[in-house]
Design a protein around this motif. Structure first.
Motif, PDB file in Angstrom:
ATOM      1  N   ASP A   1       0.843  -1.200   0.000  1.00 19.36           N
ATOM      2  CA  ASP A   1       0.000   0.000   0.000  1.00 19.36           C
ATOM      3  C   ASP A   1       0.878   1.250   0.000  1.00 19.36           C
ATOM      4  N   ALA A   2       1.856   1.259   0.900  1.00 17.16           N
ATOM      5  CA  ALA A   2       2.707   2.449   1.030  1.00 17.16           C
ATOM      6  C   ALA A   2       3.475   2.687  -0.264  1.00 17.16           C
ATOM      7  N   ARG A   3       3.905   1.606  -0.896  1.00 17.35           N
ATOM      8  CA  ARG A   3       4.665   1.754  -2.152  1.00 17.35           C
ATOM      9  C   ARG A   3       3.759   2.327  -3.257  1.00 17.35           C
ATOM     10  N   LEU A   4       2.554   1.764  -3.358  1.00 14.45           N
ATOM     11  CA  LEU A   4       1.624   2.268  -4.385  1.00 14.45           C
ATOM     12  C   LEU A   4       1.256   3.730  -4.126  1.00 14.45           C
ATOM     13  N   MET A   5       1.115   4.070  -2.860  1.00 14.72           N
ATOM     14  CA  MET A   5       0.803   5.469  -2.523  1.00 14.72           C
ATOM     15  C   MET A   5       1.952   6.363  -2.959  1.00 14.72           C
ATOM     16  N   GLN A   6       3.142   5.951  -2.577  1.00 13.08           N
ATOM     17  CA  GLN A   6       4.311   6.771  -2.915  1.00 13.08           C
ATOM     18  C   GLN A   6       4.401   6.953  -4.430  1.00 13.08           C
ATOM     19  N   GLU A   7       4.121   5.894  -5.157  1.00 15.24           N
ATOM     20  CA  GLU A   7       4.186   5.973  -6.621  1.00 15.24           C
ATOM     21  C   GLU A   7       3.086   6.867  -7.201  1.00 15.24           C
ATOM     22  N   ALA A   8       2.069   7.118  -6.394  1.00 21.54           N
ATOM     23  CA  ALA A   8       0.998   8.017  -6.852  1.00 21.54           C
ATOM     24  C   ALA A   8       1.223   9.449  -6.372  1.00 21.54           C
ATOM     25  N   GLY A   9       2.351   9.694  -5.719  1.00 23.30           N
ATOM     26  CA  GLY A   9       2.634  11.059  -5.268  1.00 23.30           C
ATOM     27  C   GLY A   9       2.039  11.393  -3.908  1.00 23.30           C
ATOM     28  N   VAL A  10       1.558  10.364  -3.195  1.00 24.97           N
ATOM     29  CA  VAL A  10       0.945  10.617  -1.887  1.00 24.97           C
ATOM     30  C   VAL A  10       2.025  11.009  -0.874  1.00 24.97           C
ATOM     31  N   ASN A  11       1.772  12.098  -0.154  1.00 22.20           N
ATOM     32  CA  ASN A  11       2.693  12.472   0.928  1.00 22.20           C
ATOM     33  C   ASN A  11       1.985  12.554   2.277  1.00 22.20           C
ATOM     34  N   THR A  12       0.657  12.376   2.283  1.00 24.02           N
ATOM     35  CA  THR A  12      -0.123  12.547   3.513  1.00 24.02           C
ATOM     36  C   THR A  12      -1.268  11.541   3.551  1.00 24.02           C
ATOM     37  N   VAL A  13      -1.509  10.966   4.718  1.00 29.27           N
ATOM     38  CA  VAL A  13      -2.702  10.121   4.887  1.00 29.27           C
ATOM     39  C   VAL A  13      -3.433  10.552   6.150  1.00 29.27           C
ATOM     40  N   ARG A  14      -4.731  10.275   6.180  1.00 28.12           N
ATOM     41  CA  ARG A  14      -5.466  10.386   7.442  1.00 28.12           C
ATOM     42  C   ARG A  14      -5.721   8.973   7.941  1.00 28.12           C
ATOM     43  N   LEU A  15      -5.496   8.782   9.247  1.00 32.59           N
ATOM     44  CA  LEU A  15      -5.588   7.448   9.828  1.00 32.59           C
ATOM     45  C   LEU A  15      -6.437   7.449  11.096  1.00 32.59           C
ATOM     46  N   ALA A  16      -7.016   6.322  11.408  1.00 27.59           N
ATOM     47  CA  ALA A  16      -7.483   5.942  12.751  1.00 27.59           C
ATOM     48  C   ALA A  16      -8.762   6.575  13.254  1.00 27.59           C
ATOM     49  N   GLU A  17      -9.481   7.345  12.419  1.00 23.74           N
ATOM     50  CA  GLU A  17     -10.631   8.056  12.979  1.00 23.74           C
ATOM     51  C   GLU A  17     -11.801   7.140  13.330  1.00 23.74           C
ATOM     52  N   PHE A  18     -11.710   5.870  12.906  1.00 23.68           N
ATOM     53  CA  PHE A  18     -12.768   4.939  13.345  1.00 23.68           C
ATOM     54  C   PHE A  18     -12.168   3.717  14.040  1.00 23.68           C
ATOM     55  N   ALA A  19     -10.989   3.848  14.633  1.00 25.85           N
ATOM     56  CA  ALA A  19     -10.266   2.659  15.109  1.00 25.85           C
ATOM     57  C   ALA A  19     -10.258   2.521  16.632  1.00 25.85           C
ATOM     58  N   TRP A  20     -11.217   3.107  17.292  1.00 27.65           N
ATOM     59  CA  TRP A  20     -11.221   3.097  18.767  1.00 27.65           C
ATOM     60  C   TRP A  20     -11.130   1.658  19.303  1.00 27.65           C
ATOM     61  N   SER A  21     -11.851   0.727  18.672  1.00 29.08           N
ATOM     62  CA  SER A  21     -11.842  -0.674  19.127  1.00 29.08           C
ATOM     63  C   SER A  21     -10.440  -1.271  19.193  1.00 29.08           C
ATOM     64  N   TYR A  22      -9.578  -0.871  18.273  1.00 31.07           N
ATOM     65  CA  TYR A  22      -8.208  -1.401  18.281  1.00 31.07           C
ATOM     66  C   TYR A  22      -7.274  -0.560  19.149  1.00 31.07           C
ATOM     67  N   LEU A  23      -7.580   0.743  19.262  1.00 35.52           N
ATOM     68  CA  LEU A  23      -6.686   1.622  20.033  1.00 35.52           C
ATOM     69  C   LEU A  23      -6.884   1.435  21.533  1.00 35.52           C
ATOM     70  N   GLU A  24      -8.124   1.133  21.924  1.00 32.38           N
ATOM     71  CA  GLU A  24      -8.423   0.933  23.342  1.00 32.38           C
ATOM     72  C   GLU A  24      -9.386  -0.262  23.430  1.00 32.38           C
ATOM     73  N   PRO A  25      -8.835  -1.463  23.294  1.00 26.06           N
ATOM     74  CA  PRO A  25      -9.725  -2.632  23.208  1.00 26.06           C
ATOM     75  C   PRO A  25     -10.535  -2.854  24.475  1.00 26.06           C
ATOM     76  N   ARG A  26      -9.956  -2.471  25.620  1.00 24.04           N
ATOM     77  CA  ARG A  26     -10.680  -2.549  26.893  1.00 24.04           C
ATOM     78  C   ARG A  26     -10.462  -1.225  27.606  1.00 24.04           C
ATOM     79  N   PRO A  27     -11.351  -0.883  28.551  1.00 25.01           N
ATOM     80  CA  PRO A  27     -11.194   0.412  29.222  1.00 25.01           C
ATOM     81  C   PRO A  27      -9.770   0.617  29.748  1.00 25.01           C
ATOM     82  N   ASP A  28      -9.163   1.693  29.353  1.00 18.70           N
ATOM     83  CA  ASP A  28      -7.838   2.114  29.827  1.00 18.70           C
ATOM     84  C   ASP A  28      -6.695   1.183  29.432  1.00 18.70           C
ATOM     85  N   HIS A  29      -6.920   0.280  28.508  1.00 17.60           N
ATOM     86  CA  HIS A  29      -5.838  -0.552  27.959  1.00 17.60           C
ATOM     87  C   HIS A  29      -5.632  -0.134  26.516  1.00 17.60           C
ATOM     88  N   PHE A  30      -4.475   0.461  26.279  1.00 18.41           N
ATOM     89  CA  PHE A  30      -4.257   1.046  24.959  1.00 18.41           C
ATOM     90  C   PHE A  30      -3.317   0.184  24.138  1.00 18.41           C
TER      91      PHE A  30
END
Ligand code: GAL
Length: 666
Positions: free
Chosen positions: A21-50
Motif C-alpha cells: 500500500d505504502a509503495r503504491l501510494m508513494q508511486e501516486a505522489g501521496v505524501n499525507t494520509v489520514r488514519l485511525a478516525e474509526f479505530a477506537w476498538s483497536y486503540l483501546e480494546p478494553r477500558p484504559d488498555h491502549f
C-alpha cells in the motif's frame, strides 16, 4: 508543500499488505494520509488498555515511504464496551426513539460519561504521538452532527438557558410563554422540542437548536484543549460537510480550529444526476473557505462510486482531476481521497476508493497518480494562494435553524435562495465569499443577504454601516422578521433594515408553488431581453418611504404595486427584493448588481466552463475548468502560461472535455 493523499484504514487489511500500500501510494505522489478516525476498538480494546503497536507499525511503514499522517480522534464511532458502560449515552431522536448499537454517531454529545471516555482516548493518543515524526496534525471526531433529545440533554439545555437568561422571568418573556399558558415556574419544567410535544414554541425551538450546536462546539473544544496542551506542534481540524449541512453553526465550530477541512462527494450514491452542476460544488468550497476566511483542506475527496446498499455513478474519466482542481481553484491547500481501498466488509462495502476491493490499481488509481505527479511539480505555486472575491453572500445559521422550525412557505428553501443568487454569480465567473452576518464587510463591493430572517442589532448595524460607507446591499423578503428570541418584531418589515432599505412592507401574500406573478422591471439596465421575471412563493407589497420602485407586480390584487425597490442610503444603495422570485429574476438582479458595483468577472466563458481566480503574492492565477462533456473554446485577453504544461497560450483556446488549465501572466 502541497499535501496530497488518501484516507487510509490499515486496520482493515492484513499487515503483509501495508508495505505494498505504502509503495503504491508513494508511486501516486501521496505524501499525507489520514488514519485511525474509526479505530477506537483497536486503540483501546478494553477500558484504559491502549494498543498503539499496530498504528506505530503502520506509521513507520508509511514514513519510510515519505508519507506523514493526520490522526483522527476516534470518537465518532464508539466500541461496544463504551456504549455498554453507558446505556443512556445513546442519542434520542426528535421522535423520542433511542438509538441502538449498529452504526456510528449514536452517541449523545453532552453525556458526561461519553465525554470522559472521549477525553481519555484523546489524551492517550495525544501523549503517544506528540513527538512522532510522521504525525503532523489531528482531525477531531468525524463529521459532527445530529441533534439529541435525551434527558441528559434536557438537563443541560436547562442549565444552558440559566446561563444565557439568568432568570425564568427572562426566559418566559423571551419566548412569550403566556401563549397557551406555558409559563415555566421551575427550570426543570422546560422541555426539549420532541415531536411528541407537537409544534413547539418557536423561541424554545431556536434556543434548543443553538444549544445543540453549542454542545458540539463544546465537545470539540474539550479535545482541542487536550491536543493543544499535549501536542503544541500539531495542527487541529475537523472534517465539515459543506454548505448543505445545516444542524451546526459552522462559523462557531470553525472558531477553535486551525483551519477547516471538509468532505466533497460530487456524485453521492443517492444523487443520480448525469452531470454534476459545477456551481453545486463551488458553493460548498466557498462556504468552507468562508468559515474562517482562510484556505481549507479537502479531507475526503470522492475517488470512486459511492454506495452503502446501492452503488452510485462512478466518476467519469477526468472527473476526479477536475474536482481536485476545482477545489484548489476555490482555496483548497490539500486534497485527500476517500478511501484508499474499497472495503471488503462493513456498511461501506460499496463506497469505492482509489483501489477496488482486490487492491489492484486501475483507471482511478492512474488518474490520481497523474494528479499526484502534476502537484509534485506545481503544488508549491498553488499552496497558500489567496481568493479575493469582491462580492459576499451572508449565511446566517440562526436564520437557517429558524426556517427549519417555520419554513414560512412549504416550498421555500433558505439555502436554495442563497444558492440561486450564488449560481447567477457563478455563471458570470464572479468570485464569492460566504460570510457570517457580523463579518467585516468593508472590502466587498456588493453584499447579498437574502432572507436574513432572524436579525439582531449587531448584524443590522453591520449591514447599515456597510451601506452608509458606500456598499451595495441586496436583501429580500423575509428579512428582519424575527428578533434573536425568534419573536416577530414589533415594527414594520423589514424591521431593523427598514430605514436602510427605505421601504415598508404594507402586506404580504404567499402563492401556491405552481402560481407565479409576472413582474414589470424598471431597473436602470434591465437585461432580461424579452424574458419575463416572475415573483414566486412570497410577495411583499411594498410602500417606499425613501426608495424608488424598480419592479411592480403585474397580476393579483396588488398589480401595479411595488415588488422591488432601490434606496440610496449614506454613500451606498440597498436593493430590497420583496419576493423569492425565479432564476430569470435572480439573473437580472445580479447583472444589475455587478454592473452597479463594478465587480469584474474572472473571464467570460461559455456555459460549462468555470473560471476562478486566486492570487499567489501579486501573481494572478486563472483556473479554467471545463465541466462539459465536449470541447469548449475560450478567448484569452492576453498571452498566458499554463502551469500544467508550461506552454504559452493566447487568443482562442480549446479545452477538451473535463480539461483544466492554470494560467498565469506571461
Ligand atoms: C463521509 C464520512 C466517511 C465515509 C464517507 C462515505 O461522510 O466522513 O467516514 O463514511 O462519507 O460514506
Amino acid at each position: 508543500m502541497f499535501r496530497f493523499g488518501v484516507d487510509y484504514y490499515p486496520e482493515h487489511w492484513p499487515r503483509e499488505r501495508w508495505e505494498m500500500d505504502a509503495r503504491l501510494m508513494q508511486e501516486a505522489g501521496v505524501n499525507t494520509v489520514r488514519l485511525a478516525e474509526f479505530a477506537w476498538s483497536y486503540l483501546e480494546p478494553r477500558p484504559d488498555h491502549f494498543d498503539f503497536e499496530w498504528l506505530d507499525r503502520a506509521l513507520e511503514i508509511l514514513y519510510a515511504h515519505g508519507i506523514q499522517a493526520i490522526l483522527g480522534t476516534p470518537t465518532a464511532s464508539p466500541p461496544p464496551w463504551v456504549m455498554a458502560m453507558y446505556p443512556d449515552a445513546y442519542r434520542v431522536l426528535a421522535s423520542g426513539q433511542r438509538q441502538t448499537y449498529g452504526n456510528r454517531r449514536e452517541y449523545c454529545p453532552t453525556h458526561p460519561g461519553y465525554r470522559e471516555r472521549s477525553r481519555i482516548i484523546t489524551q492517550a493518543m495525544a501523549e503517544h504521538y506528540a513527538n512522532h515524526p510522521a504525525v503532523i496534525g489531528w482531525q477531531i471526531d468525524n463529521e459532527f452532527g445530529d441533534r439529541c433529545y435525551c434527558p441528559i440533554c434536557r438537563a443541560n439545555f436547562q442549565a444552558w438557558l440559566q446561563e444565557k437568561y439568568g432568570s425564568l422571568d427572562a426566559v418566559n418573556a423571551a419566548w412569550g410563554t403566556i401563549f397557551w399558558s406555558h409559563v415555566y415556574t421551575e427550570w426543570s419544567q422546560i422541555p426539549v422540542p420532541l415531536e411528541t410535544g407537537g409544534v413547539p414554541n418557536p423561541g424554545l425551538a431556536l434556543d434548543y437548536d443553538r444549544f445543540m450546536s453549542d454542545a458540539y462546539v463544546r465537545f470539540q473544544r474539550e479535545q482541542v484543549d487536550i491536543l493543544r496542551r499535549t501536542c503544541p506542534n500539531h495542527f487541529i481540524t475537523h472534517n465539515f460537510m459543506g454548505f448543505h449541512y445545516d444542524r451546526i453553526n459552522y462559523f462557531d465550530l470553525a472558531r477553535d480550529l486551525d483551519f477547516v477541512a471538509w468532505d466533497n462527494y460530487p456524485r453521492l450514491a443517492w444523487r443520480r444526476v448525469m452531470d454534476v452542476p459545477p456551481a453545486s460544488r463551488a458553493i460548498e468550497h466557498d462556504t468552507m473557505r468562508g468559515l474562517k476566511g482562510k484556505n481549507f483542506w479537502v479531507m475526503e475527496e470522492q475517488s470512486g462510486s459511492g454506495g452503502w446498499q446501492t452503488v452510485g455513478m462512478t466518476p467519469r474519466p477526468g472527473e476526479i482531476r477536475l474536482w481536485t482542481y476545482q477545489a484548489i481553484a476555490h482555496g483548497a491547500d490539500a486534497i485527500l481521497y476517500f478511501r484508499w481501498r474499497t472495503n471488503r466488509f462493513g456498511t461501506e462495502q460499496y463506497w469505492h476508493g482509489v483501489l477496488d476491493h482486490d487492491g489492484r490499481p486501475r483507471r482511478r488509481y492512474r488518474e490520481i497518480q497523474g494528479i499526484g505527479a502534476e502537484l509534485q511539480r506545481i503544488g508549491d505555486q498553488l499552496v497558500g494562494a489567496e481568493s479575493r472575491p469582491q462580492v459576499a453572500i451572508v449565511l446566517c445559521y440562526d436564520t437557517r435553524f429558524a426556517f427549519q422550525i417555520q419554513p414560512n412557505h412549504p416550498d421555500f428553501s433558505y439555502p436554495g435562495l442563497l444558492a440561486s443568487y450564488y449560481n447567477a454569480l457563478h455563471r458570470r465567473n464572479v468570485g464569492v465569499d460566504i460570510v457570517s452576518p457580523t463579518a467585516d464587510l468593508s472590502r466587498y463591493k456588493a453584499v447579498i443577504a437574502p432572507a436574513l430572517y432572524v436579525l439582531g442589532q449587531e448584524a443590522a448595524d453591520n449591514l447599515q454601516r456597510y451601506v452608509e460607507n458606500g456598499g451595495i446591499l441586496l436583501t429580500t423578503a423575509r428579512t428582519g422578521v424575527k428578533d434573536e428570541t425568534n419573536a416577530v418584531v414589533n415594527m414594520p418589515l423589514p424591521g431593523l433594515l427598514a430605514e436602510v432599505c427605505g421601504v415598508e412592507v404594507d402586506e404580504y401574500d404567499t402563492l401556491p408553488t405552481e402560481v407565479s406573478v409576472p413582474l414589470e422591471l424598471t431597473l436602470p439596465n434591465d437585461t432580461t431581453a424579452g424574458e419575463v421575471a416572475h415573483a414566486r412563493l412570497w410577495c411583499d407589497v411594498l410602500i417606499p418611504t425613501t426608495a424608488e420602485i424598480v419592479a411592480r407586480y403585474r397580476d393579483q390584487y396588488y398589480a401595479g404595486r411595488a415588488a422591488i425597490t432601490l434606496n440610496r442610503f449614506g454613500r451606498g444603495q440597498a436593493l430590497y427584493v420583496g419576493t423569492v422570485g425565479d432564476a430569470v429574476l435572480h439573473e437580472t438582479l445580479i447583472d444589475w448588481l455587478v454592473q452597479a458595483a463594478g465587480v469584474p468577472s474572472a473571464l467570460t466563458t461559455p456555459d460549462g466552463v468555470e473560471a476562478v481566480e486566486r492570487w499567489k503574492d501579486e501573481q494572478r492565477l486563472l483556473f479554467l475548468l471545463n465541466h462539459a462533456n465536449d470541447t469548449r473554446d475560450v478567448i484569452l485577453p492576453t498571452s498566458m502560461i499554463d502551469l500544467l504544461t508550461d506552454r504559452t497560450v493566447e487568443g482562442r483556446v480549446t479545452l477538451e472535455p473535463k480539461a483544466v488549465m492554470i494560467l498565469r501572466g506571461a
